[in-house]
Design an enzyme around this catalytic site. Structure first.
Site, short mmCIF file in Angstrom:
data_model
loop_
_atom_site.label_atom_id
_atom_site.label_comp_id
_atom_site.label_asym_id
_atom_site.label_seq_id
_atom_site.Cartn_x
_atom_site.Cartn_y
_atom_site.Cartn_z
N HIS A 133 46.00 36.45 29.73
CA HIS A 133 45.43 37.49 30.60
C HIS A 133 44.02 37.83 30.16
CE1 HIS A 133 47.68 39.38 27.31
NE2 HIS A 133 46.77 40.33 27.32
N ASP A 174 46.01 47.97 34.10
CA ASP A 174 46.65 48.07 32.79
C ASP A 174 47.38 49.41 32.70
OD1 ASP A 174 46.00 46.59 29.76
OD2 ASP A 174 46.94 48.57 29.80
#
Ligand code: 5GP
Ligand code: ZN
Length: 117
Positions: free
Chosen positions: A97, A29
């Site tokens: 996700h 991320d």
């Protein structure tokens, strides 16, 4: 299709890959909320958990088969998997996700929802 995570999967937008197979792509991320914060996505465009069906659920099974492998590669024995489905739940990228977060002791309870009101 103008989708950020589709572009990351096909390499149009760079990312730090942590795992890939025929069905699954996982990467760091860009704005981590924990020492380990990876995003695990299906290599097909599914907008959100609400659109999981019998036709595409093989991708979901493959994602969860990949989870222990990714966790091991990140040296995590304990971790949390999070999916935000829809805007009010905090979904900002409309390609399904799963967040894999770990490397820190986490609380659990009402406060962990991150409510805004
Ligand atoms: P959501 O809020 O939809 O559940 O999660 C989207 C996540 O994608 C956020 O944690 C955000 O930091 C991450 N993100 C947004 N844009 C990018 C990007 O361009 N690259 C990477 N690696 N992560 C991104
Ligand atoms: Zn997509």
């Amino acid at each position: 299709m103008d989708c950020l995570f589709c572009k990351i999967i096909n390499g149009e937008i760079p990312s730090t890959k942590v795992y890939e197979d025929e069905f699954v792509f996982a990467f760091k991320d860009i704005s981590p909320i924990a020492p380990v914060h990876d995003l695990i996505v299906p290599k097909t465009h599914i907008c959100c958990a609400n659109k999981i069906t019998a036709e595409n659920s093989e991708y979901i099974a493959k994602i969860f088969e990949a989870v222990p492998k990714i966790a091991q590669s990140e040296n995590l024995e304990t971790y949390r998997i999070i999916n935000n489905c829809g805007e009010d739940a905090g979904q900002s990228v409309m390609h399904l996700h799963f967040h894999l977060v770990g490397g820190v002791k986490m609380g659990w309870g009402k406060e962990s929802l991150g409510k805004t009101e």
